[in-house]
Design a protein around this motif. Structure first.
Motif, PDB file in Angstrom:
ATOM      1  N   UNK B  90       0.732  -1.139   0.049  1.00 26.76           N
ATOM      2  CA  UNK B  90      -0.042  -0.016   0.149  1.00 26.76           C
ATOM      3  C   UNK B  90       0.740   1.286  -0.022  1.00 26.76           C
ATOM      4  N   UNK B  91       0.314   2.239  -0.667  1.00 27.89           N
ATOM      5  CA  UNK B  91       1.208   3.644  -0.633  1.00 27.89           C
ATOM      6  C   UNK B  91       1.064   4.137   0.685  1.00 27.89           C
ATOM      7  N   UNK B  92       2.018   5.117   1.147  1.00 27.07           N
ATOM      8  CA  UNK B  92       1.916   5.766   2.295  1.00 27.07           C
ATOM      9  C   UNK B  92       2.253   7.134   2.419  1.00 27.07           C
ATOM     10  N   UNK B  93       1.372   7.912   2.675  1.00 24.42           N
ATOM     11  CA  UNK B  93       1.475   9.515   2.703  1.00 24.42           C
ATOM     12  C   UNK B  93       0.653  10.008   3.823  1.00 24.42           C
ATOM     13  N   UNK B 125      -2.664   3.845   2.137  1.00 23.79           N
ATOM     14  CA  UNK B 125      -3.916   3.828   1.063  1.00 23.79           C
ATOM     15  C   UNK B 125      -4.882   2.847   1.672  1.00 23.79           C
ATOM     16  N   UNK B 126      -6.237   3.361   1.797  1.00 19.08           N
ATOM     17  CA  UNK B 126      -7.364   2.233   1.836  1.00 19.08           C
ATOM     18  C   UNK B 126      -7.453   1.679   3.534  1.00 19.08           C
ATOM     19  N   UNK B 127      -6.556   2.068   3.976  1.00 20.01           N
ATOM     20  CA  UNK B 127      -6.587   1.716   5.526  1.00 20.01           C
ATOM     21  C   UNK B 127      -7.836   2.462   6.417  1.00 20.01           C
ATOM     22  N   UNK B 128      -8.201   1.758   7.274  1.00 18.34           N
ATOM     23  CA  UNK B 128      -9.280   2.204   8.285  1.00 18.34           C
ATOM     24  C   UNK B 128      -8.642   2.798   9.612  1.00 18.34           C
ATOM     25  N   UNK B 129      -9.045   3.867   9.883  1.00 16.13           N
ATOM     26  CA  UNK B 129      -8.491   4.613  11.200  1.00 16.13           C
ATOM     27  C   UNK B 129      -8.915   3.611  12.600  1.00 16.13           C
TER      28      UNK B 129
END
Lengths: 242, 242
Positions: B90-93, B125-129
């Motif tokens: 997953x991309x991280x930003x 990207x796409x993760x749930x907090x």
């Protein structure tokens, strides 16, 4: 030469179900630091033969030492000796030296040497015994796998007997500097200092005390002068600490 | 249907050097039992990107859930978000929703929103907090990997927020019977009872109290009537217990 590396394998359903809070790994990790052996992994697995065999194979081949805790008692769920012997390709049977130790231990205490207790004399071929001054039944070192009991005071006594036999490296030294500031406010300076001391490990550990945020900064390394210099740099950067 | 399985991955040099005694895994293991999620492994690894990436890949593919603790703070040694993003592809930003949570949290407290703190808004990207009611900076669930803080009270608050979202199975029940006898002397009867109750897990845990040996016997299972029956069998076999 870099320090030898190690892993610790804790075996027991009771830890994975939250019944027991594990403390043996913590104890041993501290002792390994003093001895100059770098602990690279702690793993906790259930009383499951296949899982233990796979973990012993992986961790013993990846590290100079593997220490195990748990599963060498007299009952049906004590399967560590079997699993370690299988993983290391060693035959397992009652060994005369271990049987004699147990026989003498029980005889001196007027305790019956039952079949269940005889299970604890099953030692892999070629293994070296680890003394158990607490309750008689020995642990053993099979190749680079050191098999010890799970009961904390027995585990600790076995560690004390085993460690002097192992060759360590330079002890890992650490110095702590406690700063009454939230971790985020030390991050930039800490990164700068870490860049200046590439041979030290600089860690930051936030805490909350009486509702106030603070951060413990730790300089770790094997060179005493370097650890001292890194610690001095932390003190200079955060003079409000202690 | 069998219960979902899980692993717990604890990240941090400070545990492997014996500086800190880990307690988050113990806390979460107890919660998972109540939720009917079977914890199959606890692993503790250093702040090393390659080691974390490999562990996340292995444990997340082998189990229904992977829970991580540690390494999501604001400093240079907080590399868990990067490693999990890499492991999961997953991309991280910096993510706007996380940035807004932090901005609001700091604004309400008159605290400066520094670049170091902005690091904690980097979310795959796409993760749930996962909510952090203690100090603002959220955790996240990336696929089946649930990433939480290492500071114990923050970790516990995140677990409480996360667990109701996860589908569990039948809670694992256990009953304890404490017998004032050395473990070896209960081994034969215990093996017989274990044979009669193949769907229960029967464990024995020796202890030493005021110099006397004893054994805690534990019957574990998901069927209440069966756990009760197994416990009754333990009581019948060792009536001197309590």
């Amino acid at each position: 030469m870099p320090n030898p590396t190690a892993a610790i394998l804790i075996i027991g359903d009771e830890i994975l179900t939250g019944r027991t809070r594990e403390g043996n790994a913590h104890f041993l990790a501290g002792k390994l630091v003093e001895q100059g052996i770098t602990c690279r992994e702690i793993r906790i697995v259930p009383d499951d033969n296949d899982v233990i065999v796979a973990a012993v194979r992986e961790l013993s081949s990846r590290h100079d030492h593997l220490f195990t805790s748990g599963g060498i008692g007299p009952t049906h769920d004590d399967i560590t000796a079997d699993a370690v012997a299988e993983a290391m390709g060693a035959a397992l049977d009652v060994r005369e030296d271990a049987r004699e130790i147990l026989a003498a231990y029980y005889a001196a205490r007027g305790v019956e040497f039952t079949a269940a207790r005889l299970r604890m004399a099953r030692i892999p071929e070629g293994a070296t015994l680890i003394e158990n001054p607490v309750s008689g039944a020995p642990g053993f070192s099979c190749g680079n796998v050191h098999v010890m009991a799970g009961v904390p005071n027995i585990f600790q006594a076995m560690v004390e007997g085993l460690l002097p036999r192992l060759t360590g490296g330079a002890p890992l030294l650490s110095r702590n500097w406690q700063v009454p500031r939230p971790e985020a406010t030390v991050a930039d300076e800490l990164r700068r200092i870490a860049g200046e001391f590439p041979d030290l490990s600089l860690g930051s550990y936030p805490y909350i005390q009486e509702g106030r945020y603070g951060t413990n900064l730790v300089a770790r390394g094997t060179d005493p002068a370097l650890v001292e210099a890194g610690w001095q740099a932390l003190k200079d950067a955060f003079p409000e600490g202690q």
